[in-house]
Write a protein that holds these residues in place. Sequence first.
Motif, PDB file in Angstrom:
ATOM      1  N   GLY A  36       0.776  -1.232   0.000  1.00 42.37           N
ATOM      2  CA  GLY A  36       0.000   0.000   0.000  1.00 42.37           C
ATOM      3  C   GLY A  36       0.803   1.276   0.000  1.00 42.37           C
ATOM      4  O   GLY A  36       0.290   2.333   0.362  1.00 42.37           O
ATOM      5  N   THR A  37       2.066   1.220  -0.437  1.00 39.73           N
ATOM      6  CA  THR A  37       2.908   2.423  -0.404  1.00 39.73           C
ATOM      7  C   THR A  37       2.971   3.145  -1.752  1.00 39.73           C
ATOM      8  O   THR A  37       3.532   4.240  -1.831  1.00 39.73           O
ATOM      9  CB  THR A  37       4.339   2.060   0.028  1.00 39.73           C
ATOM     10  OG1 THR A  37       4.877   1.091  -0.891  1.00 39.73           O
ATOM     11  CG2 THR A  37       4.366   1.480   1.438  1.00 39.73           C
ATOM     12  N   GLY A  38       2.435   2.547  -2.787  1.00 37.30           N
ATOM     13  CA  GLY A  38       2.585   3.102  -4.127  1.00 37.30           C
ATOM     14  C   GLY A  38       1.649   4.264  -4.427  1.00 37.30           C
ATOM     15  O   GLY A  38       0.694   4.534  -3.700  1.00 37.30           O
ATOM     16  N   LEU A  39       1.949   4.947  -5.542  1.00 36.38           N
ATOM     17  CA  LEU A  39       1.119   6.046  -6.032  1.00 36.38           C
ATOM     18  C   LEU A  39       0.084   5.526  -7.024  1.00 36.38           C
ATOM     19  O   LEU A  39       0.282   4.485  -7.667  1.00 36.38           O
ATOM     20  CB  LEU A  39       1.986   7.074  -6.757  1.00 36.38           C
ATOM     21  CG  LEU A  39       3.047   7.834  -5.964  1.00 36.38           C
ATOM     22  CD1 LEU A  39       3.856   8.724  -6.906  1.00 36.38           C
ATOM     23  CD2 LEU A  39       2.411   8.662  -4.860  1.00 36.38           C
ATOM     24  N   PHE A  40      -0.986   6.279  -7.169  1.00 33.20           N
ATOM     25  CA  PHE A  40      -1.931   6.028  -8.256  1.00 33.20           C
ATOM     26  C   PHE A  40      -1.519   6.898  -9.444  1.00 33.20           C
ATOM     27  O   PHE A  40      -1.226   8.095  -9.286  1.00 33.20           O
ATOM     28  CB  PHE A  40      -3.359   6.326  -7.818  1.00 33.20           C
ATOM     29  CG  PHE A  40      -3.853   5.385  -6.752  1.00 33.20           C
ATOM     30  CD1 PHE A  40      -3.606   4.027  -6.841  1.00 33.20           C
ATOM     31  CD2 PHE A  40      -4.565   5.853  -5.658  1.00 33.20           C
ATOM     32  CE1 PHE A  40      -4.052   3.146  -5.861  1.00 33.20           C
ATOM     33  CE2 PHE A  40      -5.024   4.992  -4.674  1.00 33.20           C
ATOM     34  CZ  PHE A  40      -4.762   3.632  -4.776  1.00 33.20           C
ATOM     35  N   PHE A  41      -1.506   6.292 -10.600  1.00 30.59           N
ATOM     36  CA  PHE A  41      -1.014   6.920 -11.822  1.00 30.59           C
ATOM     37  C   PHE A  41      -2.195   7.134 -12.750  1.00 30.59           C
ATOM     38  O   PHE A  41      -2.855   6.181 -13.165  1.00 30.59           O
ATOM     39  CB  PHE A  41       0.028   5.993 -12.457  1.00 30.59           C
ATOM     40  CG  PHE A  41       0.713   6.532 -13.689  1.00 30.59           C
ATOM     41  CD1 PHE A  41       1.624   7.562 -13.597  1.00 30.59           C
ATOM     42  CD2 PHE A  41       0.466   5.979 -14.933  1.00 30.59           C
ATOM     43  CE1 PHE A  41       2.272   8.039 -14.727  1.00 30.59           C
ATOM     44  CE2 PHE A  41       1.107   6.440 -16.069  1.00 30.59           C
ATOM     45  CZ  PHE A  41       2.021   7.480 -15.963  1.00 30.59           C
ATOM     46  N   ASP A  42      -2.482   8.401 -13.069  1.00 30.93           N
ATOM     47  CA  ASP A  42      -3.687   8.761 -13.801  1.00 30.93           C
ATOM     48  C   ASP A  42      -3.464   8.652 -15.308  1.00 30.93           C
ATOM     49  O   ASP A  42      -2.663   9.395 -15.892  1.00 30.93           O
ATOM     50  CB  ASP A  42      -4.097  10.181 -13.430  1.00 30.93           C
ATOM     51  CG  ASP A  42      -5.510  10.517 -13.874  1.00 30.93           C
ATOM     52  OD1 ASP A  42      -5.976   9.949 -14.875  1.00 30.93           O
ATOM     53  OD2 ASP A  42      -6.155  11.369 -13.219  1.00 30.93           O
ATOM     54  N   GLU A  43      -4.193   7.741 -15.944  1.00 29.87           N
ATOM     55  CA  GLU A  43      -4.088   7.493 -17.385  1.00 29.87           C
ATOM     56  C   GLU A  43      -5.236   8.135 -18.173  1.00 29.87           C
ATOM     57  O   GLU A  43      -5.419   7.845 -19.352  1.00 29.87           O
ATOM     58  CB  GLU A  43      -4.093   5.984 -17.655  1.00 29.87           C
ATOM     59  CG  GLU A  43      -2.778   5.294 -17.393  1.00 29.87           C
ATOM     60  CD  GLU A  43      -1.876   5.277 -18.615  1.00 29.87           C
ATOM     61  OE1 GLU A  43      -2.237   5.886 -19.630  1.00 29.87           O
ATOM     62  OE2 GLU A  43      -0.805   4.642 -18.544  1.00 29.87           O
TER      63      GLU A  43
END
Length: 423
Positions: A36-43
Motif C-alpha cells: 500500500g505504499t505506491g502512487l496512483f497513476f492517472d491514465e
Amino acid sequence: MNAHARAAASSTPDVRFSWNAMEVDPDPAGEAAVAGTGLFFDETLRDGLQAPNVVNPGLEQKLRIVDHMVSSGIRAADLGFPGSDPAAARECLEIARHVAARRHPLSLGYAGRTHPADVHAICEIAHQAQLPVDAYVFIGVSPIRQYVEDWDVASIERTIREAVRSCDREGVTFVLVLEDTVRCTPEVLTRIYDVAIDTGVTRLCLCDTVGVAVPAGTAALIRWTRRHFAERGHAMALEWHGHNDRGLALANSMTAHALGCARVHGTILGVGERTGNASLDQLVLNRVLDGGGHHDLMAIRAYAEYAEDVLGVPIPQNYPALGADVFKTSAGVHAAAILKAHEKGDTLLKDAVYSSVPAALLGREQDVLIDEASGANNVRYWLITHGFDSGDDALVKAVLEKAKAGRGPLTDAQIRQIIATVQ
C-alpha cells in the motif's frame, strides 16, 4: 464449427497462456514492507481517451483535468502520446508547461511505442519544457501478439535495447511497459527481464491489456517478477496497468497496490477502450477508507463530475460513491436505523449504519425516500430533517397513504403539498 473454421483452428499454434493458472508462494515479510505504499497513476488523458464513446476534450479542458488530478491528490500521470501526430505533440508540450507554471506536484509521463520517432517525441517534451519526464515505452510480448504480429523474442529484445539507448542519450527516464504481460510465458519474460537488467532499466510496468487477469493471477505475476529481479540483485520498481474486460480491474489493481507496486494505473470513472480501465476514483476511495494516502474525496467527486461533462460519459445512477442513487433508500427497516442514528446526533454513525462509504466525506447525505415500500420511519426522517414535527401521527399517516397509492417516490414538493393540506 464448419470445415473452414476447423481447418483454420488446426493450423494456428496454441499461443494461449495466462498467469491465472500459476501459483507463486508469497514473501510475507517483503510484501508487508511495501504494502500500500505506491502512487496512483492517472491514465485519463492517454489510455482513457482511446475509447470510442469518450469525447476528446480541448486543450483548456485537458488543463482543467490536470488541475483536478492534483487537487485530488494524484501525484503522477500519463499526459498523452506525443508521437501520434504533431497536434498531439503540441498539446503534450502545453500540458507540461501548464504543470510547470502552476508548480503542480505532478510527475509527468508520456507514452509511446518502441519506435524511434515515438521515443524522440517524448524526449522533445522533456527538452522543450525543461522538466523531468518519464517515457512510458510499450511493446507487446505475449505469444499471441508475437504470432499475430510475426514478431520473435529476438526482435523484441533488439527494439527494447534501441529504445533504452535513445532515452539514455536524451537523459529521459525509461519505463518499460510490457503489453499483455498477463498472457506472456515465464520463458519469454525471463529473456525480456534479463534484457532490462542488462540495459539498466529500473522501472517496469506489468499490463493486463485485455483484462484477462484474476486477483490470484495478478499476485502470481507480481511475486514471480519481483523474485526474478531480487535473485539477480537488480532493483526494479514495478507498476500495474489493468483493464476491466472481466469486471476485475479494480480488484486486480487493489491486489497490485497491496503487493507494493510503485504505481498503479487508472482513469477517472474507469474510462478507456472496450470496457475501460481500472477506476481511479474507486482506487482512491478504497485507499481513503482503508486509512491511507493524501487524497481528497470531495476533490475526487469534483474531478469525476467535471470529467462526466467534458468527456461525455454519464455517471451511472448506481456508480459507487458518485452515482445519484448510492445514498438513497426507501426500505422501512433501513430508514428506521438511519432515523435512530440521526437522533443520536452522530453524522458518521448515520453514514455507517447502512453504508460502507461515508456520504459526508463526499459532501453528500443519506437520502431516505418515501414510496410504496416505505414505512412510517421514512416519513418521520423526512419531517425531522426538513424542520417539521415528526411526532404528528396524522401527518405521518397522510404522507404514507399518498406514497402507498402512487408509483415511485414522492418529491419534496409533493410532501410539502400534503403537509399544507393536513395542517
